[in-house]
Motif scaffolding. Structure first.
Motif, PDB file in Angstrom:
ATOM      1  N   SER A  61      27.154  44.140 -10.082  1.00  0.00           N
ATOM      2  CA  SER A  61      27.335  45.596  -9.996  1.00  0.00           C
ATOM      3  C   SER A  61      26.474  46.292 -11.044  1.00  0.00           C
ATOM      4  N   GLY A  62      26.389  47.607 -10.898  1.00  0.00           N
ATOM      5  CA  GLY A  62      25.709  48.408 -11.910  1.00  0.00           C
ATOM      6  C   GLY A  62      26.459  48.349 -13.226  1.00  0.00           C
ATOM      7  N   TYR A  63      27.789  48.341 -13.123  1.00  0.00           N
ATOM      8  CA  TYR A  63      28.584  48.216 -14.351  1.00  0.00           C
ATOM      9  C   TYR A  63      28.224  46.933 -15.095  1.00  0.00           C
ATOM     10  N   ASP A  64      28.179  45.811 -14.374  1.00  0.00           N
ATOM     11  CA  ASP A  64      27.848  44.539 -15.033  1.00  0.00           C
ATOM     12  C   ASP A  64      26.474  44.606 -15.682  1.00  0.00           C
ATOM     13  N   ALA A  65      25.538  45.268 -15.007  1.00  0.00           N
ATOM     14  CA  ALA A  65      24.191  45.392 -15.564  1.00  0.00           C
ATOM     15  C   ALA A  65      24.239  46.128 -16.903  1.00  0.00           C
ATOM     16  N   LEU A  66      25.037  47.180 -16.960  1.00  0.00           N
ATOM     17  CA  LEU A  66      25.162  47.957 -18.205  1.00  0.00           C
ATOM     18  C   LEU A  66      25.896  47.156 -19.288  1.00  0.00           C
ATOM     19  N   HIS A  67      26.982  46.510 -18.893  1.00  0.00           N
ATOM     20  CA  HIS A  67      27.795  45.762 -19.866  1.00  0.00           C
ATOM     21  C   HIS A  67      26.982  44.611 -20.452  1.00  0.00           C
ATOM     22  N   HIS A  86      27.823  63.896 -18.925  1.00  0.00           N
ATOM     23  CA  HIS A  86      27.920  64.002 -17.468  1.00  0.00           C
ATOM     24  C   HIS A  86      27.275  62.765 -16.847  1.00  0.00           C
ATOM     25  N   THR A  87      28.118  61.783 -16.533  1.00  0.00           N
ATOM     26  CA  THR A  87      27.655  60.564 -15.860  1.00  0.00           C
ATOM     27  C   THR A  87      28.880  59.902 -15.275  1.00  0.00           C
ATOM     28  N   PHE A  88      28.661  58.807 -14.564  1.00  0.00           N
ATOM     29  CA  PHE A  88      29.784  58.018 -14.074  1.00  0.00           C
ATOM     30  C   PHE A  88      30.397  57.271 -15.257  1.00  0.00           C
ATOM     31  N   LEU A  89      31.710  57.123 -15.233  1.00  0.00           N
ATOM     32  CA  LEU A  89      32.416  56.504 -16.352  1.00  0.00           C
ATOM     33  C   LEU A  89      31.825  55.160 -16.770  1.00  0.00           C
ATOM     34  N   ALA A  90      31.297  54.401 -15.805  1.00  0.00           N
ATOM     35  CA  ALA A  90      30.810  53.040 -16.095  1.00  0.00           C
ATOM     36  C   ALA A  90      29.801  53.022 -17.239  1.00  0.00           C
ATOM     37  N   THR A  91      29.011  54.080 -17.383  1.00  0.00           N
ATOM     38  CA  THR A  91      28.017  54.125 -18.460  1.00  0.00           C
ATOM     39  C   THR A  91      28.716  53.973 -19.812  1.00  0.00           C
ATOM     40  N   ALA A  92      29.796  54.728 -19.999  1.00  0.00           N
ATOM     41  CA  ALA A  92      30.532  54.680 -21.274  1.00  0.00           C
ATOM     42  C   ALA A  92      31.396  53.427 -21.362  1.00  0.00           C
ATOM     43  N   PRO A 131      19.968  56.574 -21.662  1.00  0.00           N
ATOM     44  CA  PRO A 131      19.656  57.720 -20.811  1.00  0.00           C
ATOM     45  C   PRO A 131      20.052  57.376 -19.376  1.00  0.00           C
ATOM     46  N   VAL A 132      20.664  58.326 -18.696  1.00  0.00           N
ATOM     47  CA  VAL A 132      21.026  58.121 -17.282  1.00  0.00           C
ATOM     48  C   VAL A 132      20.069  58.958 -16.445  1.00  0.00           C
ATOM     49  N   HIS A 133      19.465  58.343 -15.464  1.00  0.00           N
ATOM     50  CA  HIS A 133      18.589  59.080 -14.533  1.00  0.00           C
ATOM     51  C   HIS A 133      19.478  59.504 -13.362  1.00  0.00           C
ATOM     52  N   LEU A 134      20.065  60.696 -13.493  1.00  0.00           N
ATOM     53  CA  LEU A 134      21.123  61.060 -12.559  1.00  0.00           C
ATOM     54  C   LEU A 134      20.583  61.715 -11.294  1.00  0.00           C
ATOM     55  N   ASN A 135      21.238  61.438 -10.189  1.00  0.00           N
ATOM     56  CA  ASN A 135      20.953  62.079  -8.890  1.00  0.00           C
ATOM     57  C   ASN A 135      19.566  61.759  -8.347  1.00  0.00           C
ATOM     58  N   GLU A 157      18.370  51.742 -19.931  1.00  0.00           N
ATOM     59  CA  GLU A 157      18.350  52.828 -18.939  1.00  0.00           C
ATOM     60  C   GLU A 157      19.424  52.617 -17.871  1.00  0.00           C
ATOM     61  N   ASP A 158      20.260  53.621 -17.675  1.00  0.00           N
ATOM     62  CA  ASP A 158      21.158  53.599 -16.527  1.00  0.00           C
ATOM     63  C   ASP A 158      20.390  54.249 -15.380  1.00  0.00           C
ATOM     64  N   ALA A 159      19.777  53.382 -14.570  1.00  0.00           N
ATOM     65  CA  ALA A 159      18.934  53.867 -13.470  1.00  0.00           C
ATOM     66  C   ALA A 159      19.651  53.689 -12.132  1.00  0.00           C
ATOM     67  N   CYS A 160      20.989  53.530 -12.202  1.00  0.00           N
ATOM     68  CA  CYS A 160      21.766  53.207 -10.997  1.00  0.00           C
ATOM     69  C   CYS A 160      21.553  54.204  -9.860  1.00  0.00           C
ATOM     70  N   GLN A 161      21.188  55.438 -10.192  1.00  0.00           N
ATOM     71  CA  GLN A 161      21.014  56.454  -9.145  1.00  0.00           C
ATOM     72  C   GLN A 161      19.548  56.771  -8.875  1.00  0.00           C
ATOM     73  N   TRP A 181      20.719  48.634 -12.515  1.00  0.00           N
ATOM     74  CA  TRP A 181      20.716  49.053 -11.102  1.00  0.00           C
ATOM     75  C   TRP A 181      22.036  48.769 -10.429  1.00  0.00           C
ATOM     76  N   SER A 182      22.394  49.662  -9.518  1.00  0.00           N
ATOM     77  CA  SER A 182      23.584  49.463  -8.684  1.00  0.00           C
ATOM     78  C   SER A 182      23.160  49.419  -7.223  1.00  0.00           C
ATOM     79  N   PHE A 183      23.733  48.468  -6.492  1.00  0.00           N
ATOM     80  CA  PHE A 183      23.492  48.409  -5.040  1.00  0.00           C
ATOM     81  C   PHE A 183      24.775  48.689  -4.270  1.00  0.00           C
ATOM     82  N   PHE A 186      26.684  53.256  -1.234  1.00  0.00           N
ATOM     83  CA  PHE A 186      26.193  54.640  -1.118  1.00  0.00           C
ATOM     84  C   PHE A 186      24.859  54.856  -1.836  1.00  0.00           C
ATOM     85  N   LYS A 187      24.358  53.836  -2.503  1.00  0.00           N
ATOM     86  CA  LYS A 187      23.139  54.028  -3.292  1.00  0.00           C
ATOM     87  C   LYS A 187      21.888  53.985  -2.411  1.00  0.00           C
ATOM     88  N   ILE A 188      20.778  54.431  -2.995  1.00  0.00           N
ATOM     89  CA  ILE A 188      19.497  54.465  -2.275  1.00  0.00           C
ATOM     90  C   ILE A 188      19.185  53.103  -1.658  1.00  0.00           C
TER      91      ILE A 188
HETATM   92  C1  LIG Z   1      25.098  56.597 -13.053  1.00  0.00           C
HETATM   93  C2  LIG Z   1      25.854  55.352 -12.658  1.00  0.00           C
HETATM   94  N1  LIG Z   1      26.060  54.400 -13.581  1.00  0.00           N
HETATM   95  C3  LIG Z   1      26.696  53.268 -13.276  1.00  0.00           C
HETATM   96  C4  LIG Z   1      27.191  53.026 -12.009  1.00  0.00           C
HETATM   97  C5  LIG Z   1      27.959  51.787 -11.759  1.00  0.00           C
HETATM   98  O1  LIG Z   1      27.488  51.047 -10.671  1.00  0.00           O
HETATM   99  P1  LIG Z   1      28.489  50.106  -9.841  1.00  0.00           P
HETATM  100  O2  LIG Z   1      29.357  50.977  -9.019  1.00  0.00           O
HETATM  101  O3  LIG Z   1      27.577  49.252  -9.024  1.00  0.00           O
HETATM  102  O4  LIG Z   1      29.254  49.314 -10.840  1.00  0.00           O
HETATM  103  C6  LIG Z   1      26.980  53.988 -11.012  1.00  0.00           C
HETATM  104  C7  LIG Z   1      27.423  53.792  -9.625  1.00  0.00           C
HETATM  105  O5  LIG Z   1      28.465  54.051  -9.168  1.00  0.00           O
HETATM  106  C8  LIG Z   1      26.316  55.193 -11.350  1.00  0.00           C
HETATM  107  O6  LIG Z   1      26.136  56.160 -10.451  1.00  0.00           O
END
Ligand SMILES: Cc1ncc(COP(=O)(O)O)c(C=O)c1O
Length: 383
Positions: A61-67, A86-92, A131-135, A157-161, A181-183, A186-188
């Motif tokens: 997951s994207g979370y695992d990539a960040l962790h 302003h980001t998805f909680l997973a970043t923090a 840094p989060v590359h949002l939207n 880099e949180d490039a999940c989006q 990265w997150s796959f 709903f992602k690209i």
């Molecule tokens: C900005 C951002 N960071 C982290 C994540 C976490 O990715 P995942 O849902 O694959 O764990 C997401 C996706 O939901 C996201 O949009």
């Protein structure tokens, strides 16, 4: 309820590439190649080539990539890591679960971290910045990298989006120690379940991520090097993602075309801010098409009644959730964003007719609002 225009439509997307996906499925299933096999390796190589890094490591997951990136960056208790408010909680959460403390910075009008406010949060405990590359829009990486260099901070880099987005001609996810990265579907580049990866040029980061994703074990020798996790990208998901990655450049073009169509159709509404913040350094991919209006909640209901599925990212900032123990902080821009933004349907499955239907539905809302306001002012004049 059944929507006329879905936010995303994974079933329709599957039908667009069904023959290729079915062939990938058969190839994996007939050989029983389920864990850490050729499809994963191939996808990792092609993802790295697409992003412009030497390596990629597939994760769950994207979370695992960040962790895992926080662990690779050496974050430990007492360390502070700068993250956007302003980001998805997973970043923090990635910072917290590595033992560190997230230090929040408000975002600017384009929804990305306000680079003019980072330095005031840096002190001797600061070790990294995310840094989060949002939207689908790059953060200002020139400024982020300069600050990181000046203060000797690691950049993750949180490039999940933002897969495919670039800043000054360089793809996001290739600037920092790792790109995450997150796959998520709903992602690209969405899989058929959870999935993620890191991209990196750092051989040591590859070594650590490869061990950590497999419970710390070196598969060749059976030696354990870490208390790790079970979080690798399944071979089957990798095979599907590999198919979709081939379509990605065309799909990104389509997203840009949809964004341009929305822009043309929705321009000129006074109470509506569209997500076009021209900056020649940015190549955006429009993961989300976020519009902003003080009448957001009424617009959400109007679009729902019209059969247009929208999402709100996010109604309440993550730091305001009491159970997380981060409340008490205030970020003006993030606060008003949480009250004003709404994401319109944005996916490569959409037809132009569906985009036009969304445009008409948004316009009819503001028309009705306008006549209500006119009605109110004429009543005021009469009384
Ligand atoms: C900005 C951002 N960071 C982290 C994540 C976490 O990715 P995942 O849902 O694959 O764990 C997401 C996706 O939901 C996201 O949009």
């Amino acid at each position: 309820m059944s929507y006329k225009v879905r936010f995303v439509d994974p079933g329709k997307n599957y039908r667009m590439i069904q023959a290729e996906i079915d062939a990938a499925y058969r190839e994996v299933m007939e050989k029983g190649d389920l864990i850490l096999r050729g499809q994963l390796k191939r996808f990792e190589e092609n993802l790295a080539a697409f992003v412009g890094t030497k390596f990629a490591v597939g994760l769950n997951s994207g979370y695992d990539a960040l962790h895992i990136s926080m662990i690779i960056a050496g974050i430990k208790p007492g360390d502070e890591v700068i993250v956007p408010a302003h980001t998805f909680l997973a970043t923090a959460s990635a910072v917290v679960n590595a033992g560190g403390t997230p230090v929040l910075v408000d975002v600017a009008k384009d929804y990305n971290i306000d680079v003019s406010r980072i330095e005031e949060k840096i002190n001797t405990r600061t070790k990294a910045i995310i840094p989060v590359h949002l939207n689908g829009r790059p953060a200002n990486m020139e400024k982020v990298m300069a600050l990181a260099k000046k203060h000797k901070l690691v950049v993750v880099e949180d490039a999940c989006q933002s897969l495919g987005a670039a800043f000054q001609g360089k793809k996001v996810g290739s600037f920092g120690l790792t790109g995450c990265w997150s796959f998520y579907p709903f992602k690209i580049l969405g899989g058929y379940g959870d999935g993620g990866a890191i991209t990196t040029n750092d051989q040591e980061a590859v070594r650590m991520a490869t061990l950590l994703r497999y419970n710390g074990e070196d598969r060749e020798t059976g030696e354990y090097y870490y208390h790790g996790f079970t979080c690798l990208l399944d071979n089957l998901q990798a095979a599907f993602l590999e198919v979709k990655l081939r379509h990605l450049p065309r799909w990104i073009d389509r997203r840009r075309a949809i964004a341009a169509r929305y822009q043309a159709g929705l321009s000129g509404i006074p109470a509506l801010i569209l997500p076009h913040f021209p900056d020649p350094r940015m190549e955006e991919v429009f993961q989300n098409y976020v519009i902003r209006t003080p009448r957001r909640d009424a617009l959400f209901e109007h679009l729902k009644a019209a059969g247009v599925e929208t999402l709100i990212h996010w109604r309440k900032p993550y730091y305001a959730h009491q159970a997380l123990g981060m409340d008490g902080q205030r970020f003006a821009e993030t606060g008003s964003i949480s009250r004003e933004v709404i994401s319109l349907p944005m996916n490569v499955e959409m037809s132009d007719e569906e985009v036009d239907y969304v445009i008409q539905s948004v316009r009819s809302f503001f028309r009705a609002q306008g006549s209500k306001l006119k009605g109110q002012s004429s009543k005021l004049m009469i009384s």
